[in-house]
Scaffold this motif. Sequence first.
Motif, PDB file in Angstrom:
ATOM      1  N   UNK A   1      47.836  56.921  13.879  1.00 47.99           N
ATOM      2  CA  UNK A   1      46.809  55.927  13.583  1.00 47.99           C
ATOM      3  C   UNK A   1      45.421  56.388  14.023  1.00 47.99           C
ATOM      4  N   UNK A   2      45.380  57.254  15.026  1.00 48.43           N
ATOM      5  CA  UNK A   2      44.080  57.814  15.429  1.00 48.43           C
ATOM      6  C   UNK A   2      43.467  58.569  14.256  1.00 48.43           C
ATOM      7  N   UNK A   3      44.313  59.283  13.505  1.00 52.22           N
ATOM      8  CA  UNK A   3      43.828  60.067  12.367  1.00 52.22           C
ATOM      9  C   UNK A   3      43.496  59.203  11.158  1.00 52.22           C
ATOM     10  N   UNK A   4      44.234  58.117  10.977  1.00 51.21           N
ATOM     11  CA  UNK A   4      44.108  57.345   9.732  1.00 51.21           C
ATOM     12  C   UNK A   4      43.345  56.040   9.889  1.00 51.21           C
ATOM     13  N   UNK A   5      42.857  55.723  11.102  1.00 53.30           N
ATOM     14  CA  UNK A   5      42.285  54.391  11.320  1.00 53.30           C
ATOM     15  C   UNK A   5      41.025  54.130  10.495  1.00 53.30           C
ATOM     16  N   UNK A   6      40.268  55.181  10.178  1.00 56.68           N
ATOM     17  CA  UNK A   6      39.074  54.973   9.344  1.00 56.68           C
ATOM     18  C   UNK A   6      39.462  54.502   7.935  1.00 56.68           C
ATOM     19  N   UNK A   7      40.579  55.001   7.430  1.00 61.40           N
ATOM     20  CA  UNK A   7      41.066  54.544   6.132  1.00 61.40           C
ATOM     21  C   UNK A   7      41.531  53.089   6.222  1.00 61.40           C
ATOM     22  N   UNK A   8      42.228  52.743   7.302  1.00 63.29           N
ATOM     23  CA  UNK A   8      42.655  51.362   7.512  1.00 63.29           C
ATOM     24  C   UNK A   8      41.435  50.445   7.534  1.00 63.29           C
ATOM     25  N   UNK A   9      40.380  50.872   8.233  1.00 67.60           N
ATOM     26  CA  UNK A   9      39.149  50.075   8.292  1.00 67.60           C
ATOM     27  C   UNK A   9      38.569  49.864   6.891  1.00 67.60           C
ATOM     28  N   UNK A  10      38.547  50.944   6.095  1.00 68.37           N
ATOM     29  CA  UNK A  10      38.018  50.861   4.731  1.00 68.37           C
ATOM     30  C   UNK A  10      38.793  49.841   3.900  1.00 68.37           C
ATOM     31  N   UNK A  11      40.129  49.847   4.023  1.00 68.65           N
ATOM     32  CA  UNK A  11      40.954  48.932   3.212  1.00 68.65           C
ATOM     33  C   UNK A  11      40.710  47.490   3.636  1.00 68.65           C
TER      34      UNK A  11
ATOM     35  N   UNK B   1      47.596  44.454  -1.326  1.00 65.52           N
ATOM     36  CA  UNK B   1      48.595  43.418  -1.036  1.00 65.52           C
ATOM     37  C   UNK B   1      49.199  43.624   0.347  1.00 65.52           C
ATOM     38  N   UNK B   2      49.416  44.863   0.700  1.00 62.01           N
ATOM     39  CA  UNK B   2      50.003  45.185   2.011  1.00 62.01           C
ATOM     40  C   UNK B   2      49.062  44.753   3.142  1.00 62.01           C
ATOM     41  N   UNK B   3      47.768  45.086   3.013  1.00 58.26           N
ATOM     42  CA  UNK B   3      46.801  44.745   4.050  1.00 58.26           C
ATOM     43  C   UNK B   3      46.521  43.239   4.075  1.00 58.26           C
ATOM     44  N   UNK B   4      46.696  42.577   2.941  1.00 60.39           N
ATOM     45  CA  UNK B   4      46.426  41.123   2.871  1.00 60.39           C
ATOM     46  C   UNK B   4      47.396  40.325   3.733  1.00 60.39           C
ATOM     47  N   UNK B   5      48.560  40.897   4.030  1.00 59.22           N
ATOM     48  CA  UNK B   5      49.533  40.184   4.857  1.00 59.22           C
ATOM     49  C   UNK B   5      49.096  40.226   6.314  1.00 59.22           C
ATOM     50  N   UNK B   6      48.975  39.049   6.926  1.00 62.65           N
ATOM     51  CA  UNK B   6      48.448  38.933   8.291  1.00 62.65           C
ATOM     52  C   UNK B   6      49.284  39.733   9.277  1.00 62.65           C
ATOM     53  N   UNK B   7      50.595  39.727   9.112  1.00 66.58           N
ATOM     54  CA  UNK B   7      51.444  40.441  10.066  1.00 66.58           C
ATOM     55  C   UNK B   7      51.169  41.947  10.077  1.00 66.58           C
ATOM     56  N   UNK B   8      50.772  42.473   8.922  1.00 72.11           N
ATOM     57  CA  UNK B   8      50.452  43.911   8.870  1.00 72.11           C
ATOM     58  C   UNK B   8      49.120  44.202   9.555  1.00 72.11           C
ATOM     59  N   UNK B   9      48.124  43.329   9.343  1.00 75.66           N
ATOM     60  CA  UNK B   9      46.834  43.514  10.021  1.00 75.66           C
ATOM     61  C   UNK B   9      47.018  43.395  11.528  1.00 75.66           C
ATOM     62  N   UNK B  10      47.828  42.433  11.960  1.00 72.83           N
ATOM     63  CA  UNK B  10      48.089  42.267  13.401  1.00 72.83           C
ATOM     64  C   UNK B  10      48.802  43.490  13.977  1.00 72.83           C
ATOM     65  N   UNK B  11      49.719  44.047  13.215  1.00 72.68           N
ATOM     66  CA  UNK B  11      50.437  45.241  13.667  1.00 72.68           C
ATOM     67  C   UNK B  11      49.468  46.394  13.916  1.00 72.68           C
ATOM     68  N   UNK B  12      48.534  46.582  12.977  1.00 72.97           N
ATOM     69  CA  UNK B  12      47.520  47.625  13.169  1.00 72.97           C
ATOM     70  C   UNK B  12      46.662  47.319  14.395  1.00 72.97           C
ATOM     71  N   UNK B  13      46.285  46.054  14.558  1.00 73.28           N
ATOM     72  CA  UNK B  13      45.438  45.662  15.688  1.00 73.28           C
ATOM     73  C   UNK B  13      46.135  45.949  17.020  1.00 73.28           C
ATOM     74  N   UNK B  14      47.400  45.582  17.153  1.00 70.04           N
ATOM     75  CA  UNK B  14      48.152  45.837  18.388  1.00 70.04           C
ATOM     76  C   UNK B  14      48.110  47.328  18.740  1.00 70.04           C
ATOM     77  N   UNK B  15      48.411  48.139  17.757  1.00 70.05           N
ATOM     78  CA  UNK B  15      48.519  49.586  18.020  1.00 70.05           C
ATOM     79  C   UNK B  15      47.162  50.219  18.303  1.00 70.05           C
ATOM     80  N   UNK B  16      46.130  49.765  17.587  1.00 69.13           N
ATOM     81  CA  UNK B  16      44.786  50.322  17.807  1.00 69.13           C
ATOM     82  C   UNK B  16      44.312  50.083  19.240  1.00 69.13           C
ATOM     83  N   UNK B  17      44.597  48.896  19.764  1.00 69.34           N
ATOM     84  CA  UNK B  17      44.172  48.575  21.128  1.00 69.34           C
ATOM     85  C   UNK B  17      45.048  49.286  22.156  1.00 69.34           C
TER      86      UNK B  17
END
Length: 774
Positions: free
Chosen positions: A597-607, A634-650
């Motif tokens: 996720x360190x490598x791909x987080x900028x793409x996650x931010x863009x989406x 559609x994948x990013x629109x699901x709240x549980x997926x955004x929360x999953x990214x948030x947990x790991x980023x922190x």
Amino acid sequence: MATSLGPEPLWTAGKRGIRRGNVMTDIRQSQVTGRGFSRGTQLPEALLQERDKQAKWHGIPALLQRLYASSHLNSDFAQTHTVLKELSSLLSMEAMSFVTEDRKTVQESSFPITYTFDLFGGVDLLVEILMRPTLTTLKKLKMNDELVKDCLSVLYNCCICTEGVTKNLAARDDFVLFLFTLMTNKKTFLQTATLIEDILGVKKEMIQLQGIPNLSDLVQSFDQQQLANFCRILSVTISEPDVGNDDKHTLLAKNAQLKRNISPSCAEVNQVTLLNIPGFIERLCKLATRKVSEATGTSNFLQELEDWYTWLDDALVLDALMLMATDEADHSNPESSDESTMGSSPLRHRLPQSMKMVHEIMYKVEVLYVLCVLLMGRHRNQVHKMLAEFRLIPGLNNLFDKLIWRKYTSSNHIVHGQNENCDCSPEISFKIQFLRLLQSFSDHHENKYLLLNTQELNELSAISQKANIPEVEALANTDRSLVCDGKKGLLTRLLMVMQREPPESSFRFWEARAVESFLRGATSYADQMFLLRRGLLEHILFCIIDSGCKSRDVLQSYFDLLGELMKFNFDAFKRFNEYVNTEEKFQMFLTQINSSLVDSNMLVRCIVLSLDRFESQTENMRVVEVLSECSLLSYIARVENRLSFLFRLISIINVQTLTQENVSCLNTSLVILMLARRRGKLPFYLNALREKEYAEKYPGCLLNNFHNLLRFWQHHYLNKDKDSTCLENSSCIPFSFWKETVSVLLGQDRTSLCAITNYIDEPYMDLDQDLLQD
């Protein structure tokens, strides 16, 4: 009676009587006392001869006695040169042995000749001989050029063979500055430059270019070849010291260092000194864009280059070989040469043509490096203006096919990331340096449009007009007399090369970085469409999903580039869905994102940002279509997926481990929370973090860590205009909203539903109040 300019030499004290015993102990003791070049020859001649046979000193002490005796001020130095040649022959053989052993760590016993020479004061004596003309006013001494060259060569041989010699010479500022004065003589330039480069490489404190006598006149006196070689020396004086891979790389340590160093660094002062030399940048641009003869004279030219690469790693060595080859050609008689002679003399008949190309490539590496460093310095805009004026980019564009990217040779390619110290051929180094220059030139600067030609600029204007959006100001302001010539601009040529690059190529990382820099800054729909039309998105997705690429550096560069290419662009998301058209491909894409996720987080931010933008544009039916069909959105629109990214980023960062590489994870987590706050969902996300902590049985850990990260964010970003502007441009969220959101999250009112402290139970409250102080 000769006048002595230094301490009484050891060999003049021989008859005063020195206790007999362990001679090497006496010599080492004299070294410790630091008496200049007065060392072990304070010994009777008979004793020296006796010990020479036993210790195998190769007659070095006796030769040094003769060298000193013949080198007084009133000497004509003829005898000095004779003795020095005798010493030089011994030392040069040892230096060649050292080079052929690939510069292995040398012990004292491994190379006794240079060690003995230094032990008995030979290095100090040569320094004094070289500097004598500057240390006396009795008369103007004129030393023979060949004598100076031999002195420098012997010193260089000692540097590469005997540990400590280079550092000792580097500690003598007077000698280092004196060496620069020798560069005015073309006959001694190569030897001087070689020695200076080695000395500056180990010097503890960076030399100040302002201290070099008549620097401006010196540089302006150089011919193009000398100036290119001088860039090897300059590269050491204008680059900030490498802090290595330890904790100094953390942002916490860097901020502390910046506090201590408020004034410009020595490297920054040196950069200004160079920029103030009349014509300096213009001459570098001419060197960088100078054409080379296309005639190679041999069908095996590329193979010849690869053969030479195995041991040619120094442009100065190459200079010397070219001079040798030229001398041979001058002294040969063409009428007496036959085919057998030509076949047995590769140096004379085959080397010059092959070397000419390598020679030019090596020079351009050094020149491009200096220009790149200056582009990244404090005076970037001044440098940009000059590079544009002197047509650096069109010049490089004209060289692209015939020199910069002539042909791919697989045997030369080494897969690596950002490590510049890999064992690369000159051609690979040249290409990487070229790509780094393009990256520095384009990054957040309006001059990036100089990488296009007139037709391509017109294409950008047409894209904006068709989309009914205003043309970006930088494009409108581009001076078309300074853009690329020919049918293709430099950016287009780079894209073509990038798409042909084999999976294992070492250039993928640098190519992606160079193209990404063109997109960085305020998002431009026209720029994105220009690249989308040329198949860039499909190429990136192929590399991420289908190529089998394993390099983390390459994947990170492609993720970052993909993020810039797709951000806010529904056409790009539509193209993504057309390429990733199976569940298998989509899952492979997600696997690559989640693997680091360190490598791909900028793409996650863009989406995340793009989804938020598209959801506010539902009056546009094309946007609605993309929202309903794109699997990624559609994948990013699901709240549980955004929360999953948030947990790991922190979770993957903390204040002590923040670097320039991973601080983006903090900013991506902030983007997710800012968008949630804008929609009134911030308490929901903070409560979800709290529930995650309890579910994982580490209450307070995640939120305490995030609280400390945000306090660091305030400390780091609120005083940096450039960094804050980058955040605003890349996210299209006003920086005021960034600051306001962080303040709300750090609020001290424990009853506030938007304050982190509200979600940390008292027993687990562990906020380190002293964390950011000194």
